[in-house]
Enzyme design. Structure first.
Site, short mmCIF file in Angstrom:
data_model
loop_
_atom_site.label_atom_id
_atom_site.label_comp_id
_atom_site.label_asym_id
_atom_site.label_seq_id
_atom_site.Cartn_x
_atom_site.Cartn_y
_atom_site.Cartn_z
CG HIS A 170 56.35 62.03 65.44
ND1 HIS A 170 55.84 61.95 64.31
CD2 HIS A 170 56.66 60.93 65.79
CE1 HIS A 170 56.25 60.73 63.79
NE2 HIS A 170 56.44 60.09 64.72
CG ASP A 223 55.32 62.95 60.01
OD1 ASP A 223 54.65 63.91 59.77
OD2 ASP A 223 55.85 62.71 61.19
CG HIS A 239 55.32 67.63 59.03
ND1 HIS A 239 53.99 67.19 59.65
CD2 HIS A 239 55.09 68.88 58.70
CE1 HIS A 239 53.30 68.31 59.64
NE2 HIS A 239 53.77 69.02 58.75
CG ASP A 280 58.67 64.57 62.23
OD1 ASP A 280 58.22 65.69 61.90
OD2 ASP A 280 57.79 63.83 62.65
CG HIS A 325 56.69 68.36 66.79
ND1 HIS A 325 55.19 68.64 66.58
CD2 HIS A 325 57.09 69.86 66.31
CE1 HIS A 325 54.85 69.69 65.64
NE2 HIS A 325 55.93 70.50 65.63
CG ASP A 364 52.65 63.17 62.57
OD1 ASP A 364 51.71 63.61 62.84
OD2 ASP A 364 53.51 63.97 62.49
CG ASP A 382 51.26 65.48 60.80
OD1 ASP A 382 52.03 64.73 60.22
OD2 ASP A 382 51.89 66.21 61.79
CD GLU A 386 52.81 65.96 66.51
OE1 GLU A 386 51.99 66.96 66.88
OE2 GLU A 386 53.91 66.04 66.95
N1 ARG Z 1 59.02 70.87 59.82
C1 ARG Z 1 58.16 71.68 60.95
C2 ARG Z 1 59.25 71.88 62.17
O1 ARG Z 1 60.46 71.63 62.14
C3 ARG Z 1 57.24 70.95 61.19
C4 ARG Z 1 57.26 69.69 62.01
C5 ARG Z 1 56.10 68.92 62.23
N2 ARG Z 1 56.35 67.72 62.85
C6 ARG Z 1 55.34 67.00 63.34
N3 ARG Z 1 55.75 65.96 64.30
N4 ARG Z 1 54.01 67.04 63.26
O2 ARG Z 1 58.99 72.74 63.08
MN MN Z 2 55.74 63.74 62.90
MN MN Z 3 53.94 65.51 61.03
MN MN Z 4 56.86 73.21 57.25
#
Ligand code: ARG
Ligand code: MN
Ligand code: MN
Ligand code: MN
Length: 301
Positions: free
Chosen positions: A97, A124, A126, A128, A141, A228, A230, A273
């Site tokens: 990402h 997402d 998350h 991010d 990411h 994303d 996920d 992702e």
């Molecule tokens: N919050 C976690 C980190 O900062 C996971 C981030 C996941 N991001 C993604 N684009 N899948 O590492």
């Molecule tokens: Mn993401």
């Molecule tokens: Mn994510």
């Molecule tokens: Mn996390």
């Protein structure tokens, strides 16, 4: 209408290897033909060159591989800018990402020339929205959205001179359910709108999509969808590196993207992702292709 596929096989922003094979899995799943069946011409594919992790070292523990990722994002930003200037629809295929910093900066640079703004839907699990100082992993990411709203590392938040690339009042997060401790405060203070899984459960994806579309289209010339994979439930998309249970269902994801298409203002999309090495017989890529079809206007009847 012409769709221009931009492949960005980047995995330097994540700790798990494998998102670099995303574009290949999408080709095997027939992405280009799927768009052509909807009546689009797929004008051209562009491959952004990305270094392999094994050929690089990073000594930046709080923003791993920052220099390499910055170079990739600059190249990607010039490409999305050119594609928009040419009147084609950019469809960016990741990659992790981190690439969104490049994609969105290029789009914003296009609109900035006409004093216009871009809205942003960030789908997402998350947020991010980590900063180099707050990130528990140092993985970039986990940081692209904070940089797109102008925070964080000055190089990463100034790609193509778009600063901030998007105005927080036109940014919505959808599907989030795994937020780090300090990241939570950053999100809450930032001014972006977040529709967590709880809101999706409570009011349903139909209403979430409608409210999100109002926000991203308020005073903007269109909106980008940064998707994303996920954000979807792991049972729908097993082929991704940071799965979080309790995600968006296959039908809810389609509904959101069908609403984006029906609105008419979507300027561009990116899908990130995908990790084919964690997938089962490419089902995640195949499902992602049908999701992209919904975003590009496929209807069941
Ligand atoms: N919050 C976690 C980190 O900062 C996971 C981030 C996941 N991001 C993604 N684009 N899948 O590492
Ligand atoms: Mn993401
Ligand atoms: Mn994510
Ligand atoms: Mn996390």
């Amino acid at each position: 209408q012409a769709v221009h596929i931009i492949n960005v096989p980047l995995d330097l922003g994540a700790s798990r290897r494998g998102t670099d094979a995303g574009p290949s899995a999408f080709r095997v799943a027939g992405l280009s033909a799927a768009l052509q069946r909807l009546g689009y011409t797929v004008s051209q594919e562009t491959d952004i060159p990305v270094p392999a992790m094994e050929t690089r070292k990073t000594d930046n523990a709080s923003a791993r591989f920052k220099d390499e990722i910055l170079t990739v994002c600059q190249e990607l930003a010039s490409t999305t800018l050119q594609v928009m200037d040419a009147g084609e629809i950019p469809l960016v295929i990741g990659g992790d990402h981190s690439i969104a910093m490049g994609t969105v900066s290029g789009l914003s640079a296009h609109f900035a020339k006409a004093q216009k703004r871009l809205g942003l839907i960030w789908f997402d699990a998350h947020g991010d929205m980590n900063l180099p100082e707050s990130s528990p992993s140092g993985n970039i990411h986990g940081m692209p959205l904070s940089h797109l709203i102008g925070m964080g590392d000055p190089d990463l938040s100034n790609i193509l001179g778009a600063h901030p690339a998007v105005d927080v009042k036109n940014v919505v997060l959808i599907g989030i359910r795994d937020i780090d401790r300090i990241e939570r405060e950053i999100i809450n203070k930032s001014g972006v709108t977040a529709f967590t899984m709880r809101e999706i459960d409570e009011i349903g994806m139909a209403r979430v999509a409608r409210r999100a579309l109002e926000i991203v289209n308020d005073g903007t010339a269109g909106f980008h969808v940064s998707f994303d994979l996920d954000g979807c439930d792991p049972e729908v998309i097993p082929g991704t590196g940071t799965t979080v249970p309790g995600g968006v269902s296959y039908r809810e994801a389609h509904l959101l993207l069908e609403e984006c298409a029906a609105h008419g203002g979507m300027t561009s999309m990116e899908v990130v992702e995908l990790n084919p090495f964690l997938d089962h017989r490419n089902v995640s890529a195949e499902r992602a292709v049908t999701l992209i079809q919904s975003a590009f206007g496929r209807s069941i009847l």
